[in-house]
Design a protein around this motif. Sequence first.
Motif, PDB file in Angstrom:
ATOM      1  N   TYR A 249      81.758   6.850  -1.483  1.00  0.00           N
ATOM      2  CA  TYR A 249      81.452   7.971  -0.597  1.00  0.00           C
ATOM      3  C   TYR A 249      82.713   8.761  -0.241  1.00  0.00           C
ATOM      4  CZ  TYR A 249      76.993   5.618   0.185  1.00  0.00           C
ATOM      5  OH  TYR A 249      75.777   5.022   0.014  1.00  0.00           O
ATOM      6  N   THR A 250      82.517  10.082  -0.060  1.00  0.00           N
ATOM      7  CA  THR A 250      83.614  10.907   0.443  1.00  0.00           C
ATOM      8  C   THR A 250      83.578  10.870   1.968  1.00  0.00           C
ATOM      9  OG1 THR A 250      82.345  12.946   0.686  1.00  0.00           O
ATOM     10  CG2 THR A 250      83.254  12.488  -1.516  1.00  0.00           C
ATOM     11  N   ARG A 251      84.645  11.367   2.576  1.00  0.00           N
ATOM     12  CA  ARG A 251      84.692  11.410   4.036  1.00  0.00           C
ATOM     13  C   ARG A 251      83.545  12.260   4.574  1.00  0.00           C
ATOM     14  NH1 ARG A 251      86.354  13.917   8.257  1.00  0.00           N
ATOM     15  NH2 ARG A 251      87.556  12.912   9.918  1.00  0.00           N
ATOM     16  N   ARG A 252      83.188  13.287   3.831  1.00  0.00           N
ATOM     17  CA  ARG A 252      82.088  14.177   4.241  1.00  0.00           C
ATOM     18  C   ARG A 252      80.769  13.415   4.403  1.00  0.00           C
ATOM     19  NH1 ARG A 252      81.424  19.459   2.886  1.00  0.00           N
ATOM     20  NH2 ARG A 252      79.450  19.125   3.922  1.00  0.00           N
ATOM     21  N   ASP A 253      80.598  12.361   3.604  1.00  0.00           N
ATOM     22  CA  ASP A 253      79.356  11.595   3.674  1.00  0.00           C
ATOM     23  C   ASP A 253      79.208  10.847   4.999  1.00  0.00           C
ATOM     24  OD1 ASP A 253      78.442  12.283   1.065  1.00  0.00           O
ATOM     25  OD2 ASP A 253      79.912  10.895   0.223  1.00  0.00           O
ATOM     26  N   TYR A 254      80.274  10.775   5.760  1.00  0.00           N
ATOM     27  CA  TYR A 254      80.229  10.073   7.054  1.00  0.00           C
ATOM     28  C   TYR A 254      80.085  11.055   8.220  1.00  0.00           C
ATOM     29  CZ  TYR A 254      81.565   5.964   4.433  1.00  0.00           C
ATOM     30  OH  TYR A 254      81.575   4.932   3.535  1.00  0.00           O
ATOM     31  N   GLU A 255      80.013  12.333   7.881  1.00  0.00           N
ATOM     32  CA  GLU A 255      79.860  13.331   8.943  1.00  0.00           C
ATOM     33  C   GLU A 255      78.390  13.463   9.335  1.00  0.00           C
ATOM     34  OE1 GLU A 255      81.620  16.958   7.550  1.00  0.00           O
ATOM     35  OE2 GLU A 255      83.654  16.110   7.526  1.00  0.00           O
ATOM     36  N   GLY A 256      78.141  14.208  10.426  1.00  0.00           N
ATOM     37  CA  GLY A 256      76.770  14.475  10.846  1.00  0.00           C
ATOM     38  C   GLY A 256      76.565  15.974  10.924  1.00  0.00           C
ATOM     39  N   LYS A 257      75.762  16.386  11.905  1.00  0.00           N
ATOM     40  CA  LYS A 257      75.517  17.825  12.065  1.00  0.00           C
ATOM     41  C   LYS A 257      76.723  18.507  12.706  1.00  0.00           C
ATOM     42  CE  LYS A 257      70.553  17.310  12.594  1.00  0.00           C
ATOM     43  NZ  LYS A 257      69.583  16.932  13.609  1.00  0.00           N
ATOM     44  N   ILE A 258      76.683  19.825  12.718  1.00  0.00           N
ATOM     45  CA  ILE A 258      77.754  20.582  13.384  1.00  0.00           C
ATOM     46  C   ILE A 258      77.649  20.357  14.892  1.00  0.00           C
ATOM     47  CG2 ILE A 258      78.525  22.922  13.952  1.00  0.00           C
ATOM     48  CD1 ILE A 258      77.877  23.724  11.092  1.00  0.00           C
TER      49      ILE A 258
ATOM     50  N   PHE B 196      78.085  12.490  13.731  1.00  0.00           N
ATOM     51  CA  PHE B 196      78.763  11.610  12.769  1.00  0.00           C
ATOM     52  C   PHE B 196      77.735  10.682  12.137  1.00  0.00           C
ATOM     53  CE2 PHE B 196      79.425   9.501  16.945  1.00  0.00           C
ATOM     54  CZ  PHE B 196      78.825   8.281  16.714  1.00  0.00           C
ATOM     55  N   LEU B 197      78.092  10.131  11.001  1.00  0.00           N
ATOM     56  CA  LEU B 197      77.240   9.166  10.295  1.00  0.00           C
ATOM     57  C   LEU B 197      75.783   9.635  10.189  1.00  0.00           C
ATOM     58  CD1 LEU B 197      78.663   5.834  11.801  1.00  0.00           C
ATOM     59  CD2 LEU B 197      79.182   6.819   9.578  1.00  0.00           C
ATOM     60  N   GLY B 198      75.636  10.809   9.594  1.00  0.00           N
ATOM     61  CA  GLY B 198      74.306  11.398   9.474  1.00  0.00           C
ATOM     62  C   GLY B 198      73.338  10.581   8.621  1.00  0.00           C
ATOM     63  N   ALA B 199      73.862   9.664   7.810  1.00  0.00           N
ATOM     64  CA  ALA B 199      72.978   8.860   6.959  1.00  0.00           C
ATOM     65  C   ALA B 199      72.714   7.475   7.546  1.00  0.00           C
ATOM     66  CB  ALA B 199      73.596   8.723   5.569  1.00  0.00           C
ATOM     67  N   SER B 200      73.126   7.271   8.799  1.00  0.00           N
ATOM     68  CA  SER B 200      72.927   5.956   9.427  1.00  0.00           C
ATOM     69  C   SER B 200      71.663   5.955  10.283  1.00  0.00           C
ATOM     70  CB  SER B 200      74.135   5.615  10.309  1.00  0.00           C
ATOM     71  OG  SER B 200      75.296   5.543   9.529  1.00  0.00           O
ATOM     72  N   HIS B 201      71.270   4.774  10.739  1.00  0.00           N
ATOM     73  CA  HIS B 201      70.140   4.665  11.662  1.00  0.00           C
ATOM     74  C   HIS B 201      70.599   5.161  13.035  1.00  0.00           C
ATOM     75  CE1 HIS B 201      68.236   2.071   8.668  1.00  0.00           C
ATOM     76  NE2 HIS B 201      69.423   1.485   8.564  1.00  0.00           N
ATOM     77  N   GLY B 202      69.738   5.858  13.760  1.00  0.00           N
ATOM     78  CA  GLY B 202      70.145   6.377  15.065  1.00  0.00           C
ATOM     79  C   GLY B 202      69.041   6.255  16.095  1.00  0.00           C
ATOM     80  N   PHE B 203      69.418   6.022  17.348  1.00  0.00           N
ATOM     81  CA  PHE B 203      68.446   5.947  18.442  1.00  0.00           C
ATOM     82  C   PHE B 203      69.107   6.507  19.695  1.00  0.00           C
ATOM     83  CE2 PHE B 203      64.510   3.343  19.673  1.00  0.00           C
ATOM     84  CZ  PHE B 203      64.284   4.099  20.812  1.00  0.00           C
ATOM     85  N   ASN B 204      68.625   7.671  20.117  1.00  0.00           N
ATOM     86  CA  ASN B 204      69.099   8.290  21.355  1.00  0.00           C
ATOM     87  C   ASN B 204      68.155   7.828  22.471  1.00  0.00           C
ATOM     88  OD1 ASN B 204      69.476  11.768  22.401  1.00  0.00           O
ATOM     89  ND2 ASN B 204      70.624   9.986  22.987  1.00  0.00           N
TER      90      ASN B 204
END
Length: 351
Positions: free
Chosen positions: A21-30, A76-84
């Motif tokens: 993965y590139t560093r970009r793959d660990y980013e999320g939304k703007i 960040f981590l847009g491809a990870s599991h998330g729970f707000n």
Amino acid sequence: MTYIAKPRLHHPTLETNKVGYTRRDYEGKISTLCAGCGHDSISAAIIQACWELDIEPHRVAKLSGIGCSSKTPDYFLGASHGFNTVHGRMPSVLTGANLANRDLLYLGVSGDGDSASIGLGQFAHAMRRGVNMVYIVENNGVYGLTKGQFSATADKGSKSKKGAFNADSPVDLIGMALQLGATYVARSFSGDKQQLVPLIQGAIRHGGAAFIDVISPCIAFNNHEGSTKSYDYVREHNEAVSRIDFITPRQEVTAGYAPGEVIDVEQHDGRILRLRKLHSDYDPTNRVAAMNFVQQRQALGEVVTGLLYVESDASDLHAGLNTSARPLNTLDHQVLCPGKAALDKLNASLR
Ligand SMILES: Cc1ncc(C[n+]2csc(CCOP(=O)(O)OP(=O)(O)O)c2C)c(N)n1
Ligand code: SF4
Ligand SMILES: [Mg+2]
């Protein structure tokens, strides 16, 4: 800005890590936070830490409460599991998820209001239970999202943007985490990526309750003379709390300094924040010494940063409860629901 999507295309020569993965793959939304908010620097540090550690994004579960800080997992981590979750309730949801599936890496992101005010009880129990997680508090001393009320970490005598003095003693999350048995305790500063990235990486690698208190300036509501968590003073906006769209973006203050040194970071308004790195001979395995050190230096007006305490052979909640080694969703129905006879037997054993 939420309508602006990040381009999906990556430059073909972007560097990849060991899992491809590139560093970009660990980013999320703007990010939709105020330009210059310390929280965005923490998101960048998390991205950097995970990329460098070659963590597969789908192995991460990121959970948060409510607040500007708790919005950041979207960035960040847009491809990870998330729970707000609900305000102050992240720790119990994280604990439940962790008990159901110990194979994921749990990242709890919270604010000082979320964890030290409404969620103080939840914070405390997650620490004392030794939930295996990285728990980050993005600490700005105010409720940023609801426009700058003092939070429970605001120092006694500190002044709000509107001039009110805080008469209450602060909740010291570091002191509480140490006292309650957290096995990895650190404090950092959002403007010091050099220090923060390795602290996050250490916490990810830790096998128990890891807590990081990150001082993260709120440039909109806690950046004035009299604040103990300020960096930037936006002169043209200091009376218009509801007009945060007009905050002038400024470069964040950054600090690079050697271990053992006390350094004064000059803020944009000319005020000074004193930071102390730990001595090179500091023993981060002595819980009581760490508590004393932090308290003594705090009384001198210093903010101690770095890895304050670590227990390398820490155990976690699963070990204490002797739970299933396999995630519950991999067990078949028969194991999960063994039937009435088994339930009757269990009930009888408890009478
Ligand atoms: C149960 C409940 N009470 C109050 C609120 C209002 N509220 C939303 S965010 C917030 C405080 C957030 O402060 P903090 O956790 O420090 O995050 P920051 O915005 O400073 O990053 C409050 C009081 C809410 N959403 N839910
Ligand atoms: S209000 Fe404060 S905490 Fe919220 S985004 Fe703006 S600077 Fe950050
Ligand atoms: Mg806050």
